[in-house]
Design a protein around this motif. Structure first.
Motif, PDB file in Angstrom:
ATOM      1  N   LEU A 105      -0.078   5.553  -8.092  1.00  0.00           N
ATOM      2  CA  LEU A 105       0.922   4.663  -8.805  1.00  0.00           C
ATOM      3  C   LEU A 105       2.405   4.270  -8.965  1.00  0.00           C
ATOM      4  CD1 LEU A 105       1.595   8.619 -10.229  1.00  0.00           C
ATOM      5  CD2 LEU A 105      -0.724   7.196 -11.002  1.00  0.00           C
ATOM      6  N   ASN A 106       2.323   3.460  -7.285  1.00  0.00           N
ATOM      7  CA  ASN A 106       3.607   2.513  -7.092  1.00  0.00           C
ATOM      8  C   ASN A 106       4.844   3.204  -7.853  1.00  0.00           C
ATOM      9  OD1 ASN A 106       3.552   0.021  -5.977  1.00  0.00           O
ATOM     10  ND2 ASN A 106       3.792  -0.582  -8.170  1.00  0.00           N
ATOM     11  N   CYS A 107       4.835   3.789  -6.365  1.00  0.00           N
ATOM     12  CA  CYS A 107       6.098   4.895  -7.006  1.00  0.00           C
ATOM     13  C   CYS A 107       6.832   5.269  -6.090  1.00  0.00           C
ATOM     14  CB  CYS A 107       5.894   5.665  -8.156  1.00  0.00           C
ATOM     15  SG  CYS A 107       4.792   7.606  -7.670  1.00  0.00           S
ATOM     16  N   CYS A 108       7.392   5.652  -5.774  1.00  0.00           N
ATOM     17  CA  CYS A 108       8.004   5.932  -4.418  1.00  0.00           C
ATOM     18  C   CYS A 108       9.407   6.881  -4.764  1.00  0.00           C
ATOM     19  CB  CYS A 108       9.300   5.127  -3.047  1.00  0.00           C
ATOM     20  SG  CYS A 108       8.286   4.163  -2.774  1.00  0.00           S
ATOM     21  N   GLY A 109       9.347   8.247  -3.778  1.00  0.00           N
ATOM     22  CA  GLY A 109       9.940   9.518  -4.350  1.00  0.00           C
ATOM     23  C   GLY A 109       9.845  10.377  -5.182  1.00  0.00           C
ATOM     24  N   VAL A 115      15.445   4.186  -0.641  1.00  0.00           N
ATOM     25  CA  VAL A 115      15.700   3.486   0.048  1.00  0.00           C
ATOM     26  C   VAL A 115      15.784   3.877   1.473  1.00  0.00           C
ATOM     27  CG1 VAL A 115      16.094   1.277  -1.110  1.00  0.00           C
ATOM     28  CG2 VAL A 115      18.101   1.980   0.622  1.00  0.00           C
ATOM     29  N   ASN A 116      16.094   5.080   1.678  1.00  0.00           N
ATOM     30  CA  ASN A 116      16.041   5.007   3.685  1.00  0.00           C
ATOM     31  C   ASN A 116      14.713   5.853   3.551  1.00  0.00           C
ATOM     32  OD1 ASN A 116      18.841   3.740   3.981  1.00  0.00           O
ATOM     33  ND2 ASN A 116      19.723   5.718   3.507  1.00  0.00           N
ATOM     34  N   GLU A 117      14.371   6.573   2.979  1.00  0.00           N
ATOM     35  CA  GLU A 117      12.601   7.098   3.011  1.00  0.00           C
ATOM     36  C   GLU A 117      11.793   6.344   3.122  1.00  0.00           C
ATOM     37  OE1 GLU A 117      12.073  10.468   0.631  1.00  0.00           O
ATOM     38  OE2 GLU A 117      14.270  11.082   0.675  1.00  0.00           O
ATOM     39  N   ASP A 122       3.437  -0.677  -3.069  1.00  0.00           N
ATOM     40  CA  ASP A 122       2.651  -1.564  -2.692  1.00  0.00           C
ATOM     41  C   ASP A 122       5.428  -2.484  -3.281  1.00  0.00           C
ATOM     42  OD1 ASP A 122       1.313  -2.137  -2.586  1.00  0.00           O
ATOM     43  OD2 ASP A 122       0.243  -2.504  -3.797  1.00  0.00           O
ATOM     44  N   CYS A 123       5.553  -2.071  -4.229  1.00  0.00           N
ATOM     45  CA  CYS A 123       6.627  -1.704  -4.893  1.00  0.00           C
ATOM     46  C   CYS A 123       7.642  -1.565  -3.380  1.00  0.00           C
ATOM     47  CB  CYS A 123       6.960  -1.346  -5.874  1.00  0.00           C
ATOM     48  SG  CYS A 123       7.101   1.055  -5.597  1.00  0.00           S
ATOM     49  N   PHE A 124       7.410  -0.760  -2.390  1.00  0.00           N
ATOM     50  CA  PHE A 124       8.779  -0.564  -1.215  1.00  0.00           C
ATOM     51  C   PHE A 124       8.890  -1.763  -0.674  1.00  0.00           C
ATOM     52  CE2 PHE A 124       9.850   1.215   2.652  1.00  0.00           C
ATOM     53  CZ  PHE A 124      10.790   1.798   2.280  1.00  0.00           C
ATOM     54  N   ARG A 125       8.571  -2.626  -0.958  1.00  0.00           N
ATOM     55  CA  ARG A 125       8.984  -4.100  -0.065  1.00  0.00           C
ATOM     56  C   ARG A 125       9.888  -4.776  -0.753  1.00  0.00           C
ATOM     57  NH1 ARG A 125       3.001  -4.197   0.403  1.00  0.00           N
ATOM     58  NH2 ARG A 125       2.851  -3.442   1.870  1.00  0.00           N
ATOM     59  N   SER A 126       9.873  -4.808  -2.470  1.00  0.00           N
ATOM     60  CA  SER A 126      10.887  -5.064  -3.226  1.00  0.00           C
ATOM     61  C   SER A 126      11.827  -4.678  -3.357  1.00  0.00           C
ATOM     62  CB  SER A 126      10.173  -5.691  -4.118  1.00  0.00           C
ATOM     63  OG  SER A 126       9.634  -4.219  -5.319  1.00  0.00           O
ATOM     64  N   ARG A 127      11.806  -3.523  -3.291  1.00  0.00           N
ATOM     65  CA  ARG A 127      12.605  -1.932  -3.389  1.00  0.00           C
ATOM     66  C   ARG A 127      13.336  -2.100  -4.703  1.00  0.00           C
ATOM     67  NH1 ARG A 127      12.600  -0.303   1.689  1.00  0.00           N
ATOM     68  NH2 ARG A 127      13.923  -1.356   3.605  1.00  0.00           N
ATOM     69  N   GLN A 128      12.297  -1.990  -5.669  1.00  0.00           N
ATOM     70  CA  GLN A 128      11.714  -2.419  -7.267  1.00  0.00           C
ATOM     71  C   GLN A 128      11.015  -0.821  -7.950  1.00  0.00           C
ATOM     72  OE1 GLN A 128      14.208  -3.610  -8.922  1.00  0.00           O
ATOM     73  NE2 GLN A 128      14.874  -5.042  -7.005  1.00  0.00           N
ATOM     74  N   CYS A 129      11.280  -0.161  -7.106  1.00  0.00           N
ATOM     75  CA  CYS A 129      10.140   1.226  -7.262  1.00  0.00           C
ATOM     76  C   CYS A 129      11.358   2.156  -8.213  1.00  0.00           C
ATOM     77  CB  CYS A 129      10.142   1.986  -5.922  1.00  0.00           C
ATOM     78  SG  CYS A 129       8.980   1.531  -5.186  1.00  0.00           S
ATOM     79  N   GLN A 130      10.439   3.055  -8.950  1.00  0.00           N
ATOM     80  CA  GLN A 130      10.848   3.966 -10.222  1.00  0.00           C
ATOM     81  C   GLN A 130      10.799   5.216  -9.097  1.00  0.00           C
ATOM     82  OE1 GLN A 130       8.867   4.000 -13.638  1.00  0.00           O
ATOM     83  NE2 GLN A 130       7.057   3.032 -13.446  1.00  0.00           N
ATOM     84  N   PRO A 131      11.076   6.501  -9.159  1.00  0.00           N
ATOM     85  CA  PRO A 131      10.598   7.312  -9.075  1.00  0.00           C
ATOM     86  C   PRO A 131       9.261   8.308  -9.466  1.00  0.00           C
ATOM     87  CG  PRO A 131      12.199   7.767 -10.103  1.00  0.00           C
ATOM     88  CD  PRO A 131      12.367   6.363 -10.253  1.00  0.00           C
ATOM     89  N   CYS A 132       8.771   9.310  -8.925  1.00  0.00           N
ATOM     90  CA  CYS A 132       7.465   9.396  -9.496  1.00  0.00           C
ATOM     91  C   CYS A 132       7.651  10.446 -10.240  1.00  0.00           C
ATOM     92  CB  CYS A 132       6.546   9.809  -7.987  1.00  0.00           C
ATOM     93  SG  CYS A 132       5.909   8.619  -6.767  1.00  0.00           S
TER      94      CYS A 132
END
Length: 182
Positions: A105-109, A115-117, A122-132
Motif C-alpha cells: 500500500l506504499n505507507c508507513c506506520g 521517520v525513526n522506525e 518505497d516512499c520511506f526513502r523520500s520520507r514522504q509516507c502517509q500512515p497506513c
C-alpha cells in the motif's frame, strides 16, 4: 469447489508475493484440504448409499454451517470503531503482515509516520509516507461486507446440503434387498 478455490487463492497469493505469512497460507490450505475431504466423504457416501458416511457428512457440514454463519454475521455487524480496533490489534501483533501492508500500500506506520522506525515501503526513502490506517480502513469495510455476504451465501447452501443429505440418507437403497426394509 470452494476448497479448491481456497487452495488456489493461497497459492496465488504466495506466487505473486502478496502474502509472505506462511501461517495464513497454511491455514487457508488446511481449511481447503479439510473441506475437500469432507466433500469426498459426502460423495462416497452418496454413491455407495452408505448411511454412516452420510451421517458424518451431514453432522460435519452442519458444524461448518454454524461456524461459517457465525463468522459471516460477525463480519457484517462490525462497525467502524470495532473495525479500527481490530485492525490496530492485528497491526501490533503481526510483523509479517505489517511489512506486506507497508510494501503493497506504499505507507508507513499505523496512525502516524515516524521517520525513526524502519519501513519496507518505497516512499520511506523520500520520507514522504502517509500512515497506513486510513488506507486500510477504507478497504476493510468493503472487504468485510464482501466476505460476510459470500460467507452467508455459502452457509445457506451448506444448510441446503444438510437437508438434502438428510432426505437422501433416509431413502431406500434401490440396489438393496427389498424385503430388508420390511
Amino acid at each position: 469447489l470452494v476448497s479448491l478455490l481456497l487452495i488456489g487463492i493461497a497459492a496465488w497469493g504466495i506466487g505473486f508475493g502478496l502474502i509472505s505469512s506462511f501461517r495464513v497460507v497454511g491455514v487457508a490450505i488446511a481449511v481447503g484440504i479439510f473441506l475437500f475431504l469432507i466433500a469426498l466423504v459426502g460423495l462416497i457416501g452418496a454413491v455407495k448409499h452408505h448411511q454412516v458416511l452420510l451421517f458424518f457428512y451431514m453432522i460435519i457440514l452442519l458444524l461448518v454451517f454454524i461456524v461459517q454463519f457465525s463468522v459471516s454475521c460477525a463480519c457484517l455487524t462490525l462497525n467502524k470503531e470495532q473495525q479500527s480496533q481490530l485492525l490496530e490489534v492485528g497491526w501490533n501483533n503481526t510483523k509479517s503482515a505489517r511489512t506486506d501492508i507497508e510494501r503493497n500500500l506504499n505507507c508507513c506506520g499505523f496512525r502516524v509516520f515516524d521517520v525513526n522506525e524502519t519501513c519496507s515501503s518505497d516512499c520511506f526513502r523520500s520520507r514522504q509516507c502517509q500512515p497506513c490506517a486510513p488506507i486500510i480502513e477504507e478497504y476493510s469495510g468493503m472487504v468485510l461486507r464482501f466476505v460476510g455476504g459470500i460467507g452467508l451465501f455459502f452457509s445457506f447452501t451448506e444448510i441446503l446440503g444438510v437437508w438434502l443429505t438428510y432426505r437422501y440418507r433416509n431413502q431406500k437403497d434401490p440396489r438393496a434387498n427389498p424385503s430388508a426394509f420390511l
